[in-house]
Design an enzyme around this catalytic site. Structure first.
Site, PDB file in Angstrom:
ATOM      1  N   ALA A  10      -1.419 -11.062   1.027  1.00 30.87           N
ATOM      2  CA  ALA A  10      -0.552 -12.025   0.356  1.00 30.87           C
ATOM      3  C   ALA A  10      -0.084 -10.783  -0.802  1.00 30.87           C
ATOM      4  CB  ALA A  10      -1.558 -12.651  -0.772  1.00 30.87           C
ATOM      5  N   ASN A  12       1.367  -9.229  -4.389  1.00 32.67           N
ATOM      6  CA  ASN A  12       0.182  -8.178  -5.175  1.00 32.67           C
ATOM      7  C   ASN A  12      -1.091  -7.685  -4.580  1.00 32.67           C
ATOM      8  OD1 ASN A  12       2.263  -9.071  -6.754  1.00 32.67           O
ATOM      9  ND2 ASN A  12       1.089 -11.166  -7.133  1.00 32.67           N
ATOM     10  N   GLY A  14      -0.524  -4.833  -2.644  1.00 35.13           N
ATOM     11  CA  GLY A  14      -0.401  -3.312  -3.364  1.00 35.13           C
ATOM     12  C   GLY A  14       0.196  -2.609  -1.861  1.00 35.13           C
ATOM     13  N   SER A  16       3.411  -2.062  -1.378  1.00 35.56           N
ATOM     14  CA  SER A  16       4.558  -1.264  -1.072  1.00 35.56           C
ATOM     15  C   SER A  16       4.138   0.255  -2.244  1.00 35.56           C
ATOM     16  CB  SER A  16       5.858  -1.876  -2.544  1.00 35.56           C
ATOM     17  OG  SER A  16       6.387  -2.882  -2.575  1.00 35.56           O
ATOM     18  N   ASP A  84       9.795  -2.096   3.949  1.00 40.49           N
ATOM     19  CA  ASP A  84       9.004  -2.494   3.411  1.00 40.49           C
ATOM     20  C   ASP A  84       9.027  -4.056   3.218  1.00 40.49           C
ATOM     21  OD1 ASP A  84       6.833  -3.347   0.966  1.00 40.49           O
ATOM     22  OD2 ASP A  84       8.570  -2.972  -0.491  1.00 40.49           O
ATOM     23  N   GLU A  85       8.490  -4.955   2.963  1.00 37.35           N
ATOM     24  CA  GLU A  85       9.409  -6.632   3.336  1.00 37.35           C
ATOM     25  C   GLU A  85       9.148  -6.923   4.681  1.00 37.35           C
ATOM     26  OE1 GLU A  85       8.651  -8.723   1.137  1.00 37.35           O
ATOM     27  OE2 GLU A  85       8.551  -6.896  -1.296  1.00 37.35           O
ATOM     28  N   CYS A 142      -8.080 -14.167  -5.632  1.00 35.80           N
ATOM     29  CA  CYS A 142      -7.869 -14.879  -5.768  1.00 35.80           C
ATOM     30  C   CYS A 142      -7.539 -15.213  -7.552  1.00 35.80           C
ATOM     31  CB  CYS A 142      -7.450 -16.400  -5.207  1.00 35.80           C
ATOM     32  SG  CYS A 142      -7.659 -17.783  -5.887  1.00 35.80           S
ATOM     33  N   CYS A 144      -9.675 -17.388  -8.748  1.00 36.87           N
ATOM     34  CA  CYS A 144     -11.197 -17.874  -8.941  1.00 36.87           C
ATOM     35  C   CYS A 144     -11.718 -16.870  -8.268  1.00 36.87           C
ATOM     36  CB  CYS A 144     -10.884 -18.999  -7.548  1.00 36.87           C
ATOM     37  SG  CYS A 144     -11.185 -18.681  -6.182  1.00 36.87           S
ATOM     38  N   CYS A 179      -6.679 -17.729  -2.535  1.00 39.43           N
ATOM     39  CA  CYS A 179      -7.261 -18.248  -1.417  1.00 39.43           C
ATOM     40  C   CYS A 179      -7.492 -19.040  -0.319  1.00 39.43           C
ATOM     41  CB  CYS A 179      -9.051 -17.516  -1.466  1.00 39.43           C
ATOM     42  SG  CYS A 179      -9.190 -19.324  -2.699  1.00 39.43           S
TER      43      CYS A 179
END
Length: 186
Positions: A10, A12, A14, A16, A84-85, A142, A144, A179
């Site tokens: 998902a 964020n 890490g 990159s 990347d991407e 997440c 949570c 999540c």
């Protein structure tokens, strides 16, 4: 023998940062790498792989017309291709990277999202899931506290968006890593 790798997560998580570290490791040992990022992702300027932690590096860009076979042929002695991407690659481009790994002995390490904001596979990711010799899920959390596996698009009021184009470039103001439970209950 070289392989095609898919390192997915998902947003964020890490990805990159990990790519930049791999590039550094190859180059520190005197090896040449080719680094690509999607032309469509211009959040930090066109042609940059940028970590949220700060490190940034210039990279070649790819779009659906990029021929990785021709790019590799123009770079004799390249030790690795880093993308990347990777979710923005076409299925044909993933096929080409698979061929380069197995027929030209050039490993390709691709970093990207598995699914979009609706929980649907990106075409490039679907082909990577089918062809990658090795897959690694990178992890993030997440709000949570559970492992985040989904990318939720949000509007200006932080409400979940469920319709729209598959590709809409944005960072933390447009997407949240969540999540499955939070994805379904929002």
């Amino acid at each position: 023998m070289a392989k095609l790798f898919f390192r997915y997560a998902a947003m964020n998580a890490g990805k990159s940062t990990a790519l930049l570290q791999v590039a550094h490791n190859y180059e520190e040992r005197g090896h040449r790498v080719l680094i690509y990022t999607a032309r469509v992702d211009d959040r930090f300027g066109e042609g940059f792989v940028t970590s949220r932690l700060g490190p940034q590096r210039q990279a070649a860009t790819f779009d659906d017309t990029t021929d990785f076979r021709a790019e590799a042929a123009r770079s004799p002695g390249v030790a690795c291709i880093l993308v990347d991407e990777a979710q923005f690659m076409t299925p044909a481009q993933v096929q080409t990277l698979h061929e380069l790994a197995h027929l030209q002995n050039i490993p390709a390490i691709c970093y990207g999202l598995r699914t979009d904001f609706r929980g649907e596979l990106f075409p490039g990711s679907a082909t990577l899931l089918a062809l990658a010799d090795e897959m690694d899920e990178m992890k993030t959390i997440c709000d949570c506290g559970r492992k985040a596996t989904m990318n939720m698009r949000v509007d200006a009021n932080n409400r979940k968006v469920t319709e729209g184009a598959q590709v809409e470039i944005g960072g933390n103001s447009r997407y949240r890593s969540v999540c499955g439970r939070c994805f379904r209950s929002s």
